[in-house]
Structures are given as structure tokens and as C-alpha cells.
Design a protein around this motif. Structure first.
Motif, PDB file in Angstrom:
ATOM      1  N   HIS A   1     -21.628 -85.199  37.729  1.00  0.00           N
ATOM      2  CA  HIS A   1     -20.556 -84.214  37.585  1.00  0.00           C
ATOM      3  C   HIS A   1     -20.598 -83.217  38.744  1.00  0.00           C
ATOM      4  O   HIS A   1     -21.487 -83.286  39.607  1.00  0.00           O
ATOM      5  CB  HIS A   1     -20.699 -83.491  36.245  1.00  0.00           C
ATOM      6  N   ARG A   2     -19.651 -82.289  38.735  1.00  0.00           N
ATOM      7  CA  ARG A   2     -19.501 -81.396  39.892  1.00  0.00           C
ATOM      8  C   ARG A   2     -19.800 -79.931  39.566  1.00  0.00           C
ATOM      9  O   ARG A   2     -19.203 -79.021  40.124  1.00  0.00           O
ATOM     10  CB  ARG A   2     -18.069 -81.542  40.438  1.00  0.00           C
ATOM     11  N   TYR A   3     -20.715 -79.695  38.626  1.00  0.00           N
ATOM     12  CA  TYR A   3     -21.097 -78.324  38.244  1.00  0.00           C
ATOM     13  C   TYR A   3     -22.461 -78.001  38.855  1.00  0.00           C
ATOM     14  O   TYR A   3     -23.456 -78.687  38.588  1.00  0.00           O
ATOM     15  CB  TYR A   3     -21.155 -78.213  36.713  1.00  0.00           C
ATOM     16  N   LEU A   4     -22.504 -76.968  39.654  1.00  0.00           N
ATOM     17  CA  LEU A   4     -23.767 -76.421  40.180  1.00  0.00           C
ATOM     18  C   LEU A   4     -23.792 -74.945  39.803  1.00  0.00           C
ATOM     19  O   LEU A   4     -22.852 -74.211  40.094  1.00  0.00           O
ATOM     20  CB  LEU A   4     -23.830 -76.562  41.707  1.00  0.00           C
ATOM     21  N   SER A   5     -24.854 -74.499  39.158  1.00  0.00           N
ATOM     22  CA  SER A   5     -24.926 -73.101  38.727  1.00  0.00           C
ATOM     23  C   SER A   5     -25.399 -72.211  39.883  1.00  0.00           C
ATOM     24  O   SER A   5     -26.212 -72.637  40.711  1.00  0.00           O
ATOM     25  CB  SER A   5     -25.866 -72.998  37.524  1.00  0.00           C
ATOM     26  N   SER A   6     -24.872 -70.997  39.955  1.00  0.00           N
ATOM     27  CA  SER A   6     -25.211 -70.074  41.056  1.00  0.00           C
ATOM     28  C   SER A   6     -25.621 -68.713  40.492  1.00  0.00           C
ATOM     29  O   SER A   6     -25.186 -68.331  39.411  1.00  0.00           O
ATOM     30  CB  SER A   6     -24.003 -69.829  41.966  1.00  0.00           C
ATOM     31  N   HIS A   7     -26.417 -67.993  41.241  1.00  0.00           N
ATOM     32  CA  HIS A   7     -26.687 -66.602  40.895  1.00  0.00           C
ATOM     33  C   HIS A   7     -26.790 -65.763  42.162  1.00  0.00           C
ATOM     34  O   HIS A   7     -27.876 -65.608  42.728  1.00  0.00           O
ATOM     35  CB  HIS A   7     -27.964 -66.477  40.053  1.00  0.00           C
ATOM     36  N   PRO A   8     -25.657 -65.225  42.601  1.00  0.00           N
ATOM     37  CA  PRO A   8     -25.704 -64.321  43.758  1.00  0.00           C
ATOM     38  C   PRO A   8     -26.264 -62.971  43.310  1.00  0.00           C
ATOM     39  O   PRO A   8     -25.776 -62.381  42.356  1.00  0.00           O
ATOM     40  CB  PRO A   8     -24.234 -64.196  44.168  1.00  0.00           C
ATOM     41  N   MET A   9     -27.304 -62.506  43.987  1.00  0.00           N
ATOM     42  CA  MET A   9     -27.992 -61.292  43.521  1.00  0.00           C
ATOM     43  C   MET A   9     -27.412 -60.053  44.180  1.00  0.00           C
ATOM     44  O   MET A   9     -27.974 -59.496  45.114  1.00  0.00           O
ATOM     45  CB  MET A   9     -29.481 -61.410  43.761  1.00  0.00           C
ATOM     46  N   CYS A  10     -26.286 -59.641  43.658  1.00  0.00           N
ATOM     47  CA  CYS A  10     -25.642 -58.463  44.254  1.00  0.00           C
ATOM     48  C   CYS A  10     -24.983 -57.598  43.194  1.00  0.00           C
ATOM     49  O   CYS A  10     -23.970 -56.972  43.466  1.00  0.00           O
ATOM     50  CB  CYS A  10     -24.646 -58.883  45.315  1.00  0.00           C
ATOM     51  N   GLY A  11     -25.529 -57.583  41.995  1.00  0.00           N
ATOM     52  CA  GLY A  11     -25.018 -56.652  40.999  1.00  0.00           C
ATOM     53  C   GLY A  11     -25.331 -55.234  41.426  1.00  0.00           C
ATOM     54  O   GLY A  11     -26.019 -54.997  42.425  1.00  0.00           O
ATOM     55  N   SER A  12     -24.794 -54.280  40.698  1.00  0.00           N
ATOM     56  CA  SER A  12     -25.138 -52.890  40.986  1.00  0.00           C
ATOM     57  C   SER A  12     -25.008 -52.128  39.693  1.00  0.00           C
ATOM     58  O   SER A  12     -24.708 -52.699  38.653  1.00  0.00           O
ATOM     59  CB  SER A  12     -24.226 -52.311  42.069  1.00  0.00           C
ATOM     60  N   GLU A  13     -25.255 -50.828  39.723  1.00  0.00           N
ATOM     61  CA  GLU A  13     -25.130 -50.043  38.504  1.00  0.00           C
ATOM     62  C   GLU A  13     -23.668 -49.802  38.168  1.00  0.00           C
ATOM     63  O   GLU A  13     -23.345 -49.271  37.120  1.00  0.00           O
ATOM     64  CB  GLU A  13     -25.925 -48.741  38.608  1.00  0.00           C
ATOM     65  N   PHE A  14     -22.775 -50.208  39.050  1.00  0.00           N
ATOM     66  CA  PHE A  14     -21.349 -50.053  38.780  1.00  0.00           C
ATOM     67  C   PHE A  14     -20.797 -51.337  38.175  1.00  0.00           C
ATOM     68  O   PHE A  14     -21.387 -52.397  38.301  1.00  0.00           O
ATOM     69  CB  PHE A  14     -20.600 -49.704  40.073  1.00  0.00           C
ATOM     70  N   SER A  15     -19.669 -51.243  37.498  1.00  0.00           N
ATOM     71  CA  SER A  15     -19.074 -52.436  36.922  1.00  0.00           C
ATOM     72  C   SER A  15     -17.567 -52.270  36.849  1.00  0.00           C
ATOM     73  O   SER A  15     -17.034 -51.187  37.092  1.00  0.00           O
ATOM     74  CB  SER A  15     -19.658 -52.704  35.540  1.00  0.00           C
ATOM     75  N   GLY A  16     -16.881 -53.359  36.521  1.00  0.00           N
ATOM     76  CA  GLY A  16     -15.433 -53.304  36.360  1.00  0.00           C
ATOM     77  C   GLY A  16     -14.698 -53.610  37.652  1.00  0.00           C
ATOM     78  O   GLY A  16     -15.260 -53.473  38.740  1.00  0.00           O
ATOM     79  N   PRO A  17     -13.431 -54.037  37.548  1.00  0.00           N
ATOM     80  CA  PRO A  17     -12.648 -54.426  38.725  1.00  0.00           C
ATOM     81  C   PRO A  17     -12.485 -53.280  39.720  1.00  0.00           C
ATOM     82  O   PRO A  17     -12.454 -53.501  40.931  1.00  0.00           O
ATOM     83  CB  PRO A  17     -11.295 -54.847  38.144  1.00  0.00           C
ATOM     84  N   ALA A  18     -12.422 -52.029  39.213  1.00  0.00           N
ATOM     85  CA  ALA A  18     -12.211 -50.894  40.119  1.00  0.00           C
ATOM     86  C   ALA A  18     -13.373 -50.715  41.096  1.00  0.00           C
ATOM     87  O   ALA A  18     -13.241 -50.090  42.141  1.00  0.00           O
ATOM     88  CB  ALA A  18     -11.982 -49.613  39.319  1.00  0.00           C
ATOM     89  N   ALA A  19     -14.560 -51.277  40.743  1.00  0.00           N
ATOM     90  CA  ALA A  19     -15.736 -51.141  41.609  1.00  0.00           C
ATOM     91  C   ALA A  19     -15.811 -52.257  42.662  1.00  0.00           C
ATOM     92  O   ALA A  19     -16.698 -52.270  43.512  1.00  0.00           O
ATOM     93  CB  ALA A  19     -17.015 -51.138  40.770  1.00  0.00           C
ATOM     94  N   ALA A  20     -14.868 -53.201  42.608  1.00  0.00           N
ATOM     95  CA  ALA A  20     -14.921 -54.358  43.514  1.00  0.00           C
ATOM     96  C   ALA A  20     -14.862 -53.932  44.974  1.00  0.00           C
ATOM     97  O   ALA A  20     -14.142 -53.007  45.328  1.00  0.00           O
ATOM     98  CB  ALA A  20     -13.750 -55.306  43.202  1.00  0.00           C
ATOM     99  N   LYS A  21     -15.654 -54.615  45.808  1.00  0.00           N
ATOM    100  CA  LYS A  21     -15.583 -54.326  47.249  1.00  0.00           C
ATOM    101  C   LYS A  21     -15.838 -55.591  48.055  1.00  0.00           C
ATOM    102  O   LYS A  21     -16.626 -56.450  47.651  1.00  0.00           O
ATOM    103  CB  LYS A  21     -16.549 -53.212  47.639  1.00  0.00           C
ATOM    104  N   VAL A  22     -15.207 -55.667  49.195  1.00  0.00           N
ATOM    105  CA  VAL A  22     -15.147 -56.913  49.943  1.00  0.00           C
ATOM    106  C   VAL A  22     -16.501 -57.365  50.479  1.00  0.00           C
ATOM    107  O   VAL A  22     -16.759 -58.548  50.632  1.00  0.00           O
ATOM    108  CB  VAL A  22     -14.103 -56.804  51.098  1.00  0.00           C
ATOM    109  N   ASP A  23     -17.421 -56.422  50.708  1.00  0.00           N
ATOM    110  CA  ASP A  23     -18.687 -56.811  51.344  1.00  0.00           C
ATOM    111  C   ASP A  23     -19.854 -56.903  50.364  1.00  0.00           C
ATOM    112  O   ASP A  23     -21.008 -56.922  50.765  1.00  0.00           O
ATOM    113  CB  ASP A  23     -19.033 -55.841  52.472  1.00  0.00           C
ATOM    114  N   LEU A  24     -19.564 -56.982  49.058  1.00  0.00           N
ATOM    115  CA  LEU A  24     -20.646 -57.010  48.058  1.00  0.00           C
ATOM    116  C   LEU A  24     -21.599 -58.182  48.290  1.00  0.00           C
ATOM    117  O   LEU A  24     -22.796 -58.077  48.023  1.00  0.00           O
ATOM    118  CB  LEU A  24     -20.051 -57.088  46.645  1.00  0.00           C
ATOM    119  N   TYR A  25     -21.087 -59.291  48.787  1.00  0.00           N
ATOM    120  CA  TYR A  25     -21.899 -60.517  48.913  1.00  0.00           C
ATOM    121  C   TYR A  25     -22.554 -60.674  50.292  1.00  0.00           C
ATOM    122  O   TYR A  25     -23.307 -61.614  50.502  1.00  0.00           O
ATOM    123  CB  TYR A  25     -21.033 -61.737  48.607  1.00  0.00           C
TER     124      TYR A  25
END
Lengths: 300, 300
Positions: free
Chosen positions: B117-141
Motif C-alpha cells: 500500500h501507499r501509506y507511510l507515517s510521518s512525524h515532523p517535529m515542529c509543534g509549538s506552544e501555539f495552536s490553531g490555524p491563526a498560528a500557521a506560518k510558512v517556515d514552521l517546517y
């Protein structure tokens, strides 16, 4: 403005940076710095940290302390306590220190001086995980808190002069007595340093963590661990001195912290499903508490 | 290059930022974002987070999943697990998730899909103490680690496509199996979040600390406490989900941490003078461990 002769005993990160800030903001101050070794003397001289550099072997009861207008001790607390009995009990000299704990320093001042002396103890909160004269930087004190702790007979003019000095350097000031200082700092500074150190120790002893970090040449942590480990294992000599001076309150804070940990361990213990309500209340308390302590109005 | 249809389920900090990064770096991708509420839909639309926004009520077995070239689940793990049984078992679609724990996701993939199948699990480690769409930023990754975890029958082309995608987004990648991931993350991410939360809870319950912080409208902490409390009490819903998914390893890490705490409490217990040698070894272990984990070559 007449020239002021300033003596800074200890030219590490704190003393060295303070000297740089003085040179920028207090143009009529001439700074003499005191260091422990020929090596530090060379570093301090090459960085132009002060107008003159002395070795601490020259400090004694017969040192001309009274020739200085302002003396600042920027050494560990146990060393400040050794210098206090050498100081002149009267004269023009204003005296302060940057000690990280206050009770033993205030006790030493109260024992040594008579009424109406010019010693006011200070604690500018701007240490970092770096140390030594090479880490000195001119803006270390910018916008930082400087806690002021009076001894029994600190004179009003000493309080006014030293408080005004810190404000000129760029700090904002807050009065605390020695007990308030040492207990508050145990929770907001000393405990965090222990917690950070034990976190790294716990992580690095896990076999899977070891295997994974050996498998890559890049960091495998996110911002959380990076922040939580920044102060881990830093500047042992300074911290041992702080822990010894403030052992009682640090011990109390560690006990309270273990109570919290025991309680959450109970929640996580195997077999039981995690209880949302209790964890939620711990999270809410922290979220609100953080805002209160940091006076922040941040979003989640 | 032909256009690629991308579906991002969940447009919070992680999903929203990923969509912004895709729009900047993968010009031939057209992004459809899925959100939970009309409110989030409005925020996501006003921030132009995606080319099209759907509500998650439209997701079901009969949703045209197979029309998309690439599906990315950016929701809590328990929700990813509810979506997996709805997915087509074959077809052109590459699938991944950004789940913070891996065992339960990999188990669900292994149960649902057949061979190749074509499922590969990922975990990009770039969470922060902020959340929600309003906190989105282009360089998080940018320059972040993305951990890749294969299921039993993840195809080579899925692995290559999804790994290539993360590299194009700006991440560097590292393979871990589910156990390695969940155990390592317990120590390097989940435990730190608990420790930080309990630190703030411990501090804010002390009466002297409360009195002092009520006496001033400015923060009384230095950089140490600020860093150590940044992640405290953040994003409870997400963390409860992570703790539930990874309860066993988090519990183990808490036990190991308490061992360390008990041992240092013994050193600090009243009446005994602090032993330099043992504390020094804890400090040295942390100083070296920090460098190993963060691959840093910093000075003290």
C-alpha cells in the motif's frame, strides 16, 4: 560630573558584561576589574573589559577599598562573604554584590557593619548557560529585573544611588527581603536548573534514545526539549555554591515538586485509563500560572 | 509537471503551516483543507491557507479519497485512527499523517491495508506552544526533523515520494520503527511537557511566590524559568491524546525521572552537607548528554 572610581570584583559573564554596560552608559565611571588568574587577566585585557585589571591576590584588609566610589562584587556568594569582613565600616564607598542568594550575604553585612552603612545587596537576573569573561556582552542587563535587598542599616543614600545605578544600566528594580528572595528564587530559578539537568540525565540513560542519537549526526529534538535542556548541567561551580547557600528552600521546592510528580505518576500508572479531569486541571493551573508569573498576555 | 491534488485533513498550526509551505515550495500542488468548524473555515479562508476548505462532516467511506494524489492527516492520533478504515485499499493516492505517536497508527494501517500500500507515517517535529490555524506560518517546517515510520507493507514508491516531499518542504528525515519512535519521543518530548507543566504548578502554589508576583506588574523571572515554562500547560487536548496513545512509555520515563529526583532529594535532605562529587557527576552527565542529543558543539 566628577569621575567615579568603580571596582568590579569578578569579571566573568556578569561582571564583564556589567563593565561593558557601564562603559557605554556611565561615561564618568572608570572601571577597575579584579580577576582570579593571569589567563582571565589576558582575556579581560584583550576584550578591553575594564580600564585596569588586578589579580584577586591583591585583595585583603589592607587593600585601599575606601579609594573607590563604588564596589561591585560579581563572584559566587561564598566568596562575597569572605570579602565583606575586609571592607571599611564607613567612608564614601557604595557597595553592592550580584549574589544569587541573599540570606548569608545579609547576615554577613549585618554582622560586619554598624549603623547607617552603604551596602545594598543586588541580584540582577540575567545569568545564562554561558560563563566566563569571553561570554561578556554589553546588552546582558538590558530590560532585566534587578532585585534589591536591604540589610538592617543600609542608608537611604546607598539605596538611592545603587537603585539609580541599575536603572541607568537598563534594569528595572524590585525590593525583596532575604527570605522572600531566597524562597522565590528557589522555585523560579534554582529548582528549574535541577529539573533541566535531571531531564537530560534521564533521557541520555535510556538505551533506545542512545541508539537513535548514535544513528544520526543531526539533532533529533524539537523546540520543547531544546528549551527544557538549555540550562542543564551549566556552570557547576556557581550552582553548587547557590545550592549550598540556599539548601533549605531548594530542598523544600524539590519536595513540593516530587509531590506533583508522584501525583501524576499515580494517574499514569499502568492499567488505569488516564483521567481527563485531573490532568486538565494541572494543565489549566500551569497555563494560568505561567501567565501570572511572566505577566504575559500570550495566546495559547 | 502535472497538477497534484492534495488533501490536508486538519488545518491547525501543523496542517495550516504545511499548506502554506506547500504553496510556496510545491507550485503544482492544489491543496484542499479540511476543518472541524465553520469558525475554523472562516479563519482558514481569510488567511488563504488552502485553495479550498471543506468541513470534516463530509469525510466518510463514500468520500472520494481516491481522487487525491496525496492525503495528509494533520489531526490528533485518535482521529487519524478513525479515518484509516475509510481509506481505499489501493489506487494512486499516497497517504501520510503527522501523528505524534506511532504504534496505534501503524497497527491500524497494518490491520486495514493489504500488501503493497501507499501509506507511510510521518512525524515532523515542529509543534509549538501555539495552536490553531491563526498560528500557521510558512517556515514552521524549515530545517526540522521529520521522522518516517513504515508500516508492514509500505511500498517503496510511497516511501520515496513522501520522503522526497518532506525534503522539498525543508525537513531532514530519519527512519524509526514505531517502538523506537514512541520510546524516544516519550523521553525527548512527552516527558519534557509534563515536567514543564509541573514546574509551573509547583511554583504558582508557593505562597511567597504568589505574594511576590502580586506585588509587581513585571515578570520576575530570568531566561531559565521562561524557557523551562514555555511549553507548560499548552494544548491540552493534543497532549491528552498523546499521553493516552503512549501511556506505557510516558509512565516509564516518569518513573525513571522520579528515580533521578529521589536521588538528588537524598543529597539535599536537611542536615546533610551537599556532596560535591555526586552532584558534579549529574551535572557532567547532563552537560555531555545535552551535546550528544542536540549534536551541539557549544561552549559551556
Amino acid at each position: 560630573m566628577t569621575n567615579q572610581e568603580v571596582l568590579i570584583v569578578g569579571m566573568g559573564l556578569m561582571g564583564g558584561s556589567l563593565s561593558l554596560a557601564i562603559k557605554e552608559r556611565c561615561k564618568n565611571f572608570r572601571v577597575t576589574g579584579v580577576v582570579r588568574s593571569e589567563n582571565s587577566k589576558k582575556t579581560a585585557e584583550s576584550m578591553h573589559l575594564a580600564d585596569e585589571i588586578l589579580l584577586d591576590s591583591s585583595l585583603s584588609v589592607s587593600f585601599p577599598w575606601g579609594n573607590y566610589d563604588f564596589i561591585i562584587f560579581s563572584t559566587p556568594v561564598d566568596s562575597v562573604i569572605r570579602y565583606i569582613p575586609m571592607l571599611p565600616k564607613s567612608g564614601k564607598t557604595f557597595i553592592t554584590d550580584l549574589g544569587s542568594t541573599k540570606k548569608t550575604i545579609i547576615d554577613a553585612i549585618n554582622r560586619h557593619f554598624g549603623e547607617d552603612h552603604r551596602y545594598l545587596s543586588s541580584h540582577p537576573m540575567c545569568g545564562s548557560e554561558f560563563s566566563g569573561p569571553a561570554a561578556a556582552k554589553v546588552d546582558l542587563y538590558d530590560q532585566k529585573l534587578c532585585i534589591l535587598t536591604k540589610a538592617n542599616s543600609t542608608s537611604i543614600d546607598a539605596y538611592d544611588f545603587i537603585r539609580g545605578f541599575w536603572e541607568q544600566i537598563g534594569c528595572w528594580t524590585l525590593d525583596m527581603d532575604a527570605k522572600e528572595h531566597d524562597e522565590t528564587l528557589a522555585y523560579l530559578s534554582h529548582l528549574p536548573h535541577i529539573i533541566s539537568t535531571l531531564l537530560v540525565d534521564t533521557a541520555i540513560e535510556n538505551e533506545t534514545v542512545k541508539k537513535i542519537i548514535n544513528a544520526t549526526d543531526k539533532p533529533i529534538t524539537g523546540g520543547g526539549f531544546r528549551d527544557m535542556s538549555r540550562i542543564a548541567g551549566s556552570n557547576f561551580e556557581m550552582w553548587l555554591s547557590i545550592f549550598r547557600e540556599n539548601q533549605t528552600y531548594v530542598y523544600e521546592s524539590l519536595l513540593k515538586y516530587r509531590d506533583q510528580l508522584n501525583s501524576i505518576l499515580e494517574d499514569f500508572s499502568n492499567g488505569k485509563p488516564l483521567e481527563e479531569t485531573r490532568l486538565q486541571s494541572l494543565w489549566n493551573l500551569a497555563k494560568e500560572g505561567k501567565k501570572k508569573i511572566q505577566k504575559a498576555n500570550e495566546a495559547d
